[in-house]
Scaffold this active site. Structure first.
Site, PDB file in Angstrom:
ATOM      1  N   ARG A 257      -3.489 -41.239 -28.832  1.00 12.07           N
ATOM      2  CA  ARG A 257      -2.901 -41.436 -30.161  1.00 12.07           C
ATOM      3  C   ARG A 257      -3.778 -40.730 -31.186  1.00 12.07           C
ATOM      4  O   ARG A 257      -4.830 -41.228 -31.554  1.00 12.07           O
ATOM      5  CB  ARG A 257      -2.808 -42.948 -30.458  1.00 12.07           C
ATOM      6  CG  ARG A 257      -1.829 -43.287 -31.563  1.00 12.07           C
ATOM      7  CD  ARG A 257      -2.007 -44.726 -32.011  1.00 12.07           C
ATOM      8  NE  ARG A 257      -3.224 -44.853 -32.798  1.00 12.07           N
ATOM      9  CZ  ARG A 257      -3.977 -45.947 -32.846  1.00 12.07           C
ATOM     10  NH1 ARG A 257      -3.663 -47.019 -32.154  1.00 12.07           N
ATOM     11  NH2 ARG A 257      -5.066 -45.973 -33.604  1.00 12.07           N
ATOM     12  N   HIS A 261      -2.482 -46.176 -35.878  1.00 13.22           N
ATOM     13  CA  HIS A 261      -1.422 -46.911 -35.163  1.00 13.22           C
ATOM     14  C   HIS A 261      -0.115 -46.853 -35.960  1.00 13.22           C
ATOM     15  O   HIS A 261       0.940 -46.494 -35.441  1.00 13.22           O
ATOM     16  CB  HIS A 261      -1.858 -48.361 -34.940  1.00 13.22           C
ATOM     17  CG  HIS A 261      -0.764 -49.241 -34.457  1.00 13.22           C
ATOM     18  ND1 HIS A 261      -0.247 -49.152 -33.185  1.00 13.22           N
ATOM     19  CD2 HIS A 261      -0.056 -50.218 -35.079  1.00 13.22           C
ATOM     20  CE1 HIS A 261       0.724 -50.039 -33.043  1.00 13.22           C
ATOM     21  NE2 HIS A 261       0.866 -50.696 -34.175  1.00 13.22           N
ATOM     22  N   TYR A 270     -12.304 -48.284 -36.156  1.00 16.32           N
ATOM     23  CA  TYR A 270     -12.620 -48.750 -34.801  1.00 16.32           C
ATOM     24  C   TYR A 270     -12.770 -47.632 -33.770  1.00 16.32           C
ATOM     25  O   TYR A 270     -12.921 -47.885 -32.590  1.00 16.32           O
ATOM     26  CB  TYR A 270     -11.585 -49.783 -34.326  1.00 16.32           C
ATOM     27  CG  TYR A 270     -10.136 -49.314 -34.387  1.00 16.32           C
ATOM     28  CD1 TYR A 270      -9.591 -48.542 -33.374  1.00 16.32           C
ATOM     29  CD2 TYR A 270      -9.331 -49.651 -35.477  1.00 16.32           C
ATOM     30  CE1 TYR A 270      -8.272 -48.120 -33.433  1.00 16.32           C
ATOM     31  CE2 TYR A 270      -8.012 -49.239 -35.548  1.00 16.32           C
ATOM     32  CZ  TYR A 270      -7.483 -48.471 -34.523  1.00 16.32           C
ATOM     33  OH  TYR A 270      -6.178 -48.053 -34.582  1.00 16.32           O
TER      34      TYR A 270
HETATM   35  C1  TPP Z   1       5.553 -59.338 -29.178  1.00 12.55           C
HETATM   36  C2  TPP Z   1       4.674 -58.620 -30.157  1.00 12.55           C
HETATM   37  N1  TPP Z   1       3.394 -58.981 -30.297  1.00 12.55           N
HETATM   38  C3  TPP Z   1       2.592 -58.328 -31.162  1.00 12.55           C
HETATM   39  C4  TPP Z   1       3.096 -57.324 -31.936  1.00 12.55           C
HETATM   40  C5  TPP Z   1       2.199 -56.585 -32.918  1.00 12.55           C
HETATM   41  N2  TPP Z   1       1.982 -55.220 -32.401  1.00 12.55           N
HETATM   42  C6  TPP Z   1       2.662 -54.183 -32.907  1.00 12.55           C
HETATM   43  S1  TPP Z   1       2.283 -52.772 -32.130  1.00 12.55           S
HETATM   44  C7  TPP Z   1       1.156 -53.529 -31.136  1.00 12.55           C
HETATM   45  C8  TPP Z   1       0.356 -52.743 -30.114  1.00 12.55           C
HETATM   46  C9  TPP Z   1       1.233 -51.942 -29.221  1.00 12.55           C
HETATM   47  O1  TPP Z   1       0.470 -51.113 -28.414  1.00 12.55           O
HETATM   48  P1  TPP Z   1       1.117 -50.230 -27.315  1.00 12.55           P
HETATM   49  O2  TPP Z   1       2.124 -51.008 -26.532  1.00 12.55           O
HETATM   50  O3  TPP Z   1       0.017 -49.610 -26.556  1.00 12.55           O
HETATM   51  O4  TPP Z   1       1.952 -49.130 -28.116  1.00 12.55           O
HETATM   52  P2  TPP Z   1       1.423 -48.029 -29.125  1.00 12.55           P
HETATM   53  O5  TPP Z   1       1.478 -48.658 -30.490  1.00 12.55           O
HETATM   54  O6  TPP Z   1       0.045 -47.667 -28.715  1.00 12.55           O
HETATM   55  O7  TPP Z   1       2.378 -46.907 -29.019  1.00 12.55           O
HETATM   56  C10 TPP Z   1       1.108 -54.883 -31.408  1.00 12.55           C
HETATM   57  C11 TPP Z   1       0.226 -55.849 -30.701  1.00 12.55           C
HETATM   58  C12 TPP Z   1       4.456 -56.985 -31.791  1.00 12.55           C
HETATM   59  N3  TPP Z   1       5.019 -55.990 -32.470  1.00 12.55           N
HETATM   60  N4  TPP Z   1       5.225 -57.638 -30.883  1.00 12.55           N
END
Ligand code: TPP
Length: 357
Positions: A257, A261, A270
């Protein structure tokens, strides 16, 4: 006496090296380098759109936005392998795949402005809307695949999500049922190394995410997610397998990435700039451009024309998006249920009543 009852193996596929040279076993889809130009153009469009969307958020013209900077090859490689009548079940960073499938730029902007119009695609009518709750799209995809099976349709559901999503129960449950019923579904995991600020190593003790498939009895493999040829090739293979009735595949696409985020995040708090700088050297767009230029099918003039075209397209979409009349506030109630439950119906009525004041 001890015997071995199972031993797993995870393969890793790459055809375009990080320096833009090709490996000797380049697949047939790349035999004619010019055939890769549409993939390149789609990756560049995604990057230009993301850049504009982030700028719009910063100036209060769009909501929180999740850029796909550096991950364009996963979406384009995946979507370009799909048939129009397959169904994409996207996560929130899969705009490259959505745009390839025919989600319009205006719909994309609507979605990130919080408008329901952004989930009502004129193009891929059957693709699912973006799933913001992490991992909930896995069981949706298994359900879509089950529907295809029961109707006897020759279609595949393709679900995309991040590395963090593979820590969710939804992921294991969906793979389990897809494995046992041999459902026509392809799981594409974009392992961009981060779940917001949580690095991959703190999310799971598994050596690869692909091996999580093995417990579900389905093949799992890794692909260089910055190599669009490799992504496209492996998704081609997985789709063919699903269509033959041989069941699901899990593909872990390794990327990084490069951005924050979302626009609500500051990744410099971080992670080290040095690490990000290192990963810029492997990014997918420059890699393919180097290859295409070396094959003499892409030059500076084409690049400039492409950028101008992408910018004109996003300019026009922004103008059309900003000219849209606001949606009525009750619209947020109108697409989730076939029939509203009583408590939600009461909320909708309250919104309507407040609107009349
Ligand atoms: C069920 C749920 N828990 C927490 C969140 C908050 N949240 C949004 S994105 C994220 C991390 C996602 O990481 P990843 O699956 O690796 O996808 P990336 O953002 O790296 O593409 C979190 C914890 C959410 N959207 N849905």
């Amino acid at each position: 006496m001890r015997t071995t009852t199972f031993s797993g193996e995870i393969s890793h596929f790459r055809y375009l090296n990080t320096d833009g040279t090709a490996t000797p076993d380049l697949p047939a889809l790349a035999a004619d380098a010019a055939a890769l130009i549409p993939l390149y153009e789609a990756m560049v469009l995604t990057r230009v759109v993301d850049e504009r969307a982030v700028a719009m958020q910063r100036t209060g013209r769009l909501g929180t936005y999740a850029s796909a900077l550096g991950q364009e090859a996963v979406g384009v490689g995946t979507a370009s392998a799909m048939r129009a009548d397959d169904v994409l079940v996207p996560g929130f960073r899969d705009q490259a795949a959505q745009l390839w499938r025919g989600v319009s730029l205006v719909e994309h902007l609507c979605y990130w402005s919080g408008s329901e119009r952004g989930s009502d695609y004129a193009g891929p009518r059957h693709d699912l809307p973006v799933s913001i709750p992490v991992g909930t799209n896995f069981p949706h995809a298994a359900g879509v695949a089950l529907a295809f099976r029961r109707r006897g349709e020759d279609r595949v559901a393709v679900v995309m999500a991040g590395d963090g999503a593979t820590s969710k129960g939804d992921f294991y449950e969906a793979m389990n049922i897809a494995g046992v019923w041999k459902l026509p579904v392809v799981f594409v995991i974009n392992n961009n190394q981060w779940a917001i600020s949580v690095p991959r190593a703190e999310q799971t003790a598994a050596e690869t995410l692909a091996q999580k498939a093995l417990a579900a009895g389905i093949p799992g493999e890794q692909v260089d997610g910055n190599d669009v040829v490799a992504v496209r090739d492996r998704v081609d293979v997985a789709l063919a397998r699903a269509r033959r009735g041989d069941g699901p595949t899990l593909i872990e696409a390794i990327t990084y990435r490069l951005g924050d985020h979302t626009t609500a995040d500051d990744a410099s708090r971080y992670r080290e700039d040095d690490q990000v700088r290192r990963h810029w050297k492997e990014e997918p767009i420059a890699r393919l451009r180097t290859y295409l230029a070396a094959q003499k099918v892409w030059d500076k003039q084409q690049e400039e024309a492409l950028l101008a075209d992408c910018r004109a397209r996003i300019d026009a979409a922004v103008a059309a998006f900003e000219a849209l009349p606001p949606e009525p506030p009750e619209a947020i109630f109108d697409h989730t249920y076939a029939a509203l439950p009583a408590d939600v119906a009461a909320q909708r009525a309250a919104v309507l009543a407040a609107g009349e004041n």
